[in-house]
Design an enzyme around this catalytic site. Structure first.
Site, short mmCIF file in Angstrom:
data_model
loop_
_atom_site.label_atom_id
_atom_site.label_comp_id
_atom_site.label_asym_id
_atom_site.label_seq_id
_atom_site.Cartn_x
_atom_site.Cartn_y
_atom_site.Cartn_z
N THR A 123 -19.17 -2.70 -18.79
CA THR A 123 -19.03 -4.26 -19.93
C THR A 123 -20.44 -4.07 -20.41
OG1 THR A 123 -17.12 -4.57 -18.11
CG2 THR A 123 -18.59 -6.53 -19.02
N MET A 134 -12.89 -10.08 -25.10
CA MET A 134 -12.00 -10.63 -24.82
C MET A 134 -12.00 -10.76 -23.37
SD MET A 134 -8.87 -11.80 -24.67
CE MET A 134 -7.88 -11.55 -25.90
N LYS A 135 -13.58 -9.82 -22.71
CA LYS A 135 -13.78 -9.10 -21.27
C LYS A 135 -14.39 -10.47 -21.44
CE LYS A 135 -13.52 -6.94 -17.44
NZ LYS A 135 -14.79 -5.96 -17.32
N MET A 136 -15.76 -11.37 -22.03
CA MET A 136 -16.07 -12.15 -21.40
C MET A 136 -14.92 -13.47 -21.33
SD MET A 136 -19.07 -13.06 -25.18
CE MET A 136 -20.29 -11.19 -24.91
N ASN A 158 -13.59 -12.70 -17.80
CA ASN A 158 -15.03 -12.29 -16.51
C ASN A 158 -15.20 -13.81 -16.09
OD1 ASN A 158 -15.30 -9.89 -16.87
ND2 ASN A 158 -17.04 -9.75 -18.60
#
Length: 285
Positions: A94, A168-170, A173
């Site tokens: 990440t 997208m991972k933001m 998270n």
């Protein structure tokens, strides 16, 4: 056809991913800065590389899952210095979007193929092959990686071009961190009202706010188990990135800002190496 895999990064999640790959027929070579972690994988019959650079050499696929690290990826003994033309380079950590863009450009310079694929899940998900993998890049390239990914991932989702999976991972998270704060507040308030965590969780599990996160983290909090699945310090750093991005978009995210302040305080209090569910300890004061 992919036959040889280099795997760099044997941390909380990466260790279990590599262990699952070791059960396959792939010729696996692993490396980590922690020599003991690498040696433990070596006992499973896989080859242990002497450096990130050497681990990347001669592979069909190189998987890297490390915190943002200049030396391991870009250094003189890093992955990119050892990777061969035609190798698929997959970063599963990440990072900030700028780092992913730099990795992609450097891979292209070396005529390697790049895919970003940050993973989402705990060490239990990794151990049981249940991680979610968010992929950004050529969908056909992802297709070539689906079989090895299936040893540690249950859901493999193509998000879009390189950079999209990181963005997208933001979102993931941010929501995950906020949900944990909400759950912690509910458990702390409920305790003051005389309810046990188990009773609160029984009610939450039965209704419209039920979620796997509430269930799993709520039960571990109820047991007083804060052993690290996802380090609190990483959740804090991820929230910092989220808010930096929000500022660029001119957005105000009050819930994310509140969560950031809480995780920052817990990190400053020395809880960074604990699981991020330890945020409840801050609220119990």
């Amino acid at each position: 056809m992919l036959k040889k895999i280099g795997f760099v990064g044997l941390g909380t999640v990466g260790k279990h991913m590599a262990e699952n790959l070791a059960k396959s027929d792939y010729a696996l070579t692993v490396w980590d800065e922690d020599a003991e972690a690498a040696a433990a994988l070596g006992k499973l019959g896989v080859k242990v590389g002497s450096s990130a650079k050497e681990t990347a050499k001669g592979q069909d696929l190189v998987i890297v899952i490390v915190p943002e690290s200049e030396q391991i990826v870009f250094g003189a003994e890093g992955v990119l210095e050892g990777i061969d033309p035609g190798t698929i380079f997959v970063d599963m950590g990440t990072h900030c979007p700028e780092t992913i863009e730099r990795m992609s450009k450097e891979a292209v310079k070396r005529r390697a193929m790049f895919l970003e694929a940050p993973v989402w899940g705990s060490k239990e998900h990794a151990a049981n092959g249940l991680l979610t993998i968010l992929a950004g890049g050529d969908e056909a390239l992802l297709g070539r990686c689906r079989e090895p990914f299936s040893y540690f991932g249950l859901n493999i989702i193509h998000i879009g071009k390189v950079g999209d999976a990181t963005r997208m991972k933001m979102i993931v998270n941010m929501l995950q961190a906020e949900l944990l704060v909400s759950l912690s507040e509910g458990l702390v308030m409920g305790n003051k009202m005389g309810f046990t965590p188990d009773k609160i969780l029984e009610v939450l599990d039965s209704g419209g706010v039920a979620s796997p996160l509430f269930h799993s983290k709520g039960r571990s909090i109820a047991r007083g188990d804060f052993s690290r699945n996802l380090a609190l310090k990483y959740v804090h750093s991820q929230l910092e990135r989220v808010l930096e991005a929000a500022q660029k978009f001119g957005l105000e995210l009050p819930a994310a800002e509140t969560a950031r302040k809480l995780y920052a305080q817990a990190d400053a209090d020395g809880r960074g190496e604990e699981d991020f569910s330890a945020i409840i300890k801050l609220l119990r004061r």
